[in-house]
Write an enzyme that holds these catalytic residues in place. Structure first.
Site, PDB file in Angstrom:
ATOM      1  N   LYS A 181       0.879  -1.192   0.000  1.00  0.00           N
ATOM      2  CA  LYS A 181       0.000   0.000   0.000  1.00  0.00           C
ATOM      3  C   LYS A 181       0.909   1.232   0.000  1.00  0.00           C
ATOM      4  CE  LYS A 181      -2.159   3.035   1.780  1.00  0.00           C
ATOM      5  NZ  LYS A 181      -1.870   4.384   1.284  1.00  0.00           N
ATOM      6  N   GLY A 234       6.420   5.071   8.481  1.00  0.00           N
ATOM      7  CA  GLY A 234       5.581   6.261   8.471  1.00  0.00           C
ATOM      8  C   GLY A 234       5.604   6.929   9.826  1.00  0.00           C
ATOM      9  N   SER A 235       4.497   7.594  10.138  1.00  0.00           N
ATOM     10  CA  SER A 235       4.473   8.431  11.340  1.00  0.00           C
ATOM     11  C   SER A 235       4.039   7.648  12.580  1.00  0.00           C
ATOM     12  CB  SER A 235       3.513   9.605  11.110  1.00  0.00           C
ATOM     13  OG  SER A 235       2.200   9.103  10.980  1.00  0.00           O
ATOM     14  N   THR A 238       0.087   6.996  13.029  1.00  0.00           N
ATOM     15  CA  THR A 238      -0.413   5.914  12.166  1.00  0.00           C
ATOM     16  C   THR A 238       0.054   4.566  12.701  1.00  0.00           C
ATOM     17  OG1 THR A 238      -0.317   7.419  10.283  1.00  0.00           O
ATOM     18  CG2 THR A 238      -0.568   5.090   9.787  1.00  0.00           C
ATOM     19  N   ALA A 239       1.300   4.495  13.168  1.00  0.00           N
ATOM     20  CA  ALA A 239       1.834   3.242  13.718  1.00  0.00           C
ATOM     21  C   ALA A 239       1.008   2.794  14.921  1.00  0.00           C
ATOM     22  CB  ALA A 239       3.289   3.426  14.120  1.00  0.00           C
ATOM     23  N   GLU A 256       8.937   1.348  11.333  1.00  0.00           N
ATOM     24  CA  GLU A 256      10.057   2.280  11.117  1.00  0.00           C
ATOM     25  C   GLU A 256       9.458   3.681  11.082  1.00  0.00           C
ATOM     26  OE1 GLU A 256      11.943   0.841   7.549  1.00  0.00           O
ATOM     27  OE2 GLU A 256      12.803  -0.856   8.604  1.00  0.00           O
ATOM     28  N   CYS A 289      13.622  10.774   7.428  1.00  0.00           N
ATOM     29  CA  CYS A 289      13.404  10.352   8.818  1.00  0.00           C
ATOM     30  C   CYS A 289      14.687  10.413   9.633  1.00  0.00           C
ATOM     31  CB  CYS A 289      12.836   8.942   8.847  1.00  0.00           C
ATOM     32  SG  CYS A 289      13.895   7.747   8.004  1.00  0.00           S
TER      33      CYS A 289
END
Ligand code: NAD
Length: 487
Positions: A181, A234-235, A238-239, A256, A289
């Protein structure tokens, strides 16, 4: 050309999902906008929960055959995918730049070659993967890595194809099937990857790509009981959402996430090198990041460091990322620009001083910014901005340097500039970070463990660690005389 195809600089990109070896269109679409000029590149299939489930079903159906495919054959196909990436490198580079605004020259020379390398590396590593057998009272222990099942891989927009393939390659090498995705702000190269993988002979359903908004299809993917691994870049918010969603099935996660990494400059450092390393933190318009966004500089050299830094950073050329001379491109999205500007305005209102930058420039660009007079507990020091914004603080001794460096909720990376190897060892041992660079930055090797501590992530990928995550490890214990009883 199909109604579902868009073109970028003459390169045709299918805008639909890739499920079970077929292109599948959604009833609805979403616009994909280029950060270079704000223009709409095209309309992309806006996935639904049903389409997400269909992709998982395709991955499940393809799993037994792919898991049973020999290691040598899997490696051969991964090399063929890498060949396809190499062949289409120029096309991938221009499509990615148009889609996410990162520099074309970086995509050509660094990022897309790394995409091919992701496949070659994990193909070759698979063939070497083994653990020495060991004995327990004459019994033999044999460790094996079994394919785990369908994997959901969810990726961000700042280095779309590089970060996607850093997960896709080991997951496929391990004998798993994949639902990828990509981020909704940079959906295009994932679609090209589906074409390349199909041309390379990857069987239908082994790699599936679902486009769409994470908020709309994320849960359908991450809460699915047939999914055996989730790897996410991602952020943090969201994690956290994904971890909740995965909890029902206890699906193993690799996360990550973001960072607020320090770059420590000691007075004994080569100051030219330290300045160069600091200016590098503006790469990809700060949307990295790993960026060392907190410059921590020893008091005695802070003035000189700041003067030289400002001089060099002011010479960076900001503009169209397709131009060879450009150093800093646009930020990905108006919302991201707004977020960056908000961070800086609040910091300045709280007393920070902009040594350089501190404002937007035309279009979707933000000026490279350095803020001083910032408090350790302030938002600008504690929170990830994900834009070209650095802070500078000073320290008086090693103790204070380590204390400031470790004093955030993150632990992704740290960079130090020092001329003293013993100091480097002492400080490195005390830093909370998944990667530490001493007198260098961004040197990456796929054999190394990669990931973050604290809120920067859960787990490590890279080399054997990737296979440990994407596989079910099995230990088989065989008795010394097991066969004779039946003889
Ligand atoms: P994001 O979390 O907003 O989105 C990442 C992905 O998650 C996208 O594909 C998005 O569609 C999807 N998503 C959104 N909501 C979801 C949900 N509820 N369920 C499942 N998926 C969902 O992050 P971003 O803004 O795209 O990326 C920037 C962040 O990524 C920064 O924090 C950056 O530090 C981090 N990052 C980390 C690394 C690393 O290796 N540690 C590398 C690059 C970026």
């Amino acid at each position: 050309m199909s109604a579902h195809t868009l073109t970028v600089a003459g390169v045709a990109v299918d805008t639909r999902h890739w499920i079970g070896g077929e292109r599948v269109a959604s009833a609805q679409t979403f616009p994909d906008v280029s950060p270079i000029d704000g223009g709409t590149i095209g309309e992309i299939s806006r996935g639904t929960a049903g389409e997400a489930a269909a992709a998982v079903a395709a991955a499940k159906a393809a799993f037994p055959a792919w898991a049973a495919t020999s290691r040598a054959e899997r490696a051969r196909i991964l090399h063929a995918i890498a060949d396809g990436v190499d062949k289409r490198l120029e096309e991938l580079a221009i499509v990615e730049t148009t889609d996410n605004g990162a520099l074309l020259r970086s995509h050509r020379r660094g990022v897309m070659p790394r995409v091919a390398h992701n496949f070659r590396f994990f193909a070759d590593w698979l063939l070497k993967l083994e653990h020495e057998d060991f004995e327990t009272r004459g019994h033999t222990n044999h460790v094996s890595w079994d394919p785990a099942g369908p994997c959901v891989l969810i990726t961000p927009w700042n280095a779309p194809l590089m970060l996607a393939t850093w997960k896709v390659a080991p997951a496929l090498a391990a004998g798993n099937t994949v639902v990828l995705k990509p981020a909704e702000w940079s959906p295009l190269t994932a679609s090209l990857l589906a074409d390349i993988a199909a041309e390379a002979g990857l069987p239908a359903g082994v790699l599936n790509v679902v486009q769409g908004y994470g908020a709309e299809i994320g849960d359908a993917l991450t809460s699915h009981p047939d999914v055996r691994r989730i790897s996410f870049t991602g952020s943090v918010p969201t994690a956290q959402r994904i971890a909740e969603s995965a909890a029902a099935n206890l699906t193993p996660l690799s996360l990550e996430l973001g960072g607020k990494s320090p770059l420590l400059v000691f007075a004994d450092a080569d100051l030219d090198l330290a300045v160069e390393l600091a200016v590098e933190q503006y790469d990809n318009a700060g949307q990295v990041c790993l960026a060392g966004t907190r410059l921590l500089v020893e008091e005695s050299v802070a003035e000189e460091f700041t003067r030289r830094f400002a001089e060099q950073a002011s010479a960076l050329k900001q503009g169209d990322p397709r131009a060879e001379a450009t150093d800093i491109g646009p930020t990905i999205h108006p919302r991201q620009l707004e977020k960056i500007d908000g961070f800086v305005r609040r910091a300045v209102a709280a007393g920070a001083r902009a040594v350089i930058g501190g404002h937007r420039v035309d279009g979707q660009y933000y000026a490279p910014t350095l803020l001083t007079d910032v408090a350790q507990d302030s938002e600008i020091v504690q929170e990830e901005v994900f834009g070209p914004v650095l802070t500078l603080q000073t320290f008086s001794d090693e103790e204070e340097a380590v204390r400031l460096a470790n004093d955030t909720r993150f632990g992704l990376a740290a960079t130090l500039a020092t001329g003293d190897p013993e100091r480097a060892d002492r400080v490195t041992a005390r830093l909370v970070a998944g990667t530490v660079w001493v007198n260098c930055f961004f040197v990456r090797d796929l054999r190394a463990p990669f990931g973050g501590s604290r809120l920067s992530g859960v787990g490590r990928e890279g080399g054997t660690w990737s296979f440990d995550f994407y596989c079910d490890l099995k230990n088989t214990v065989t008795a010394p005389n097991g066969w004779t009883n039946h003889g």
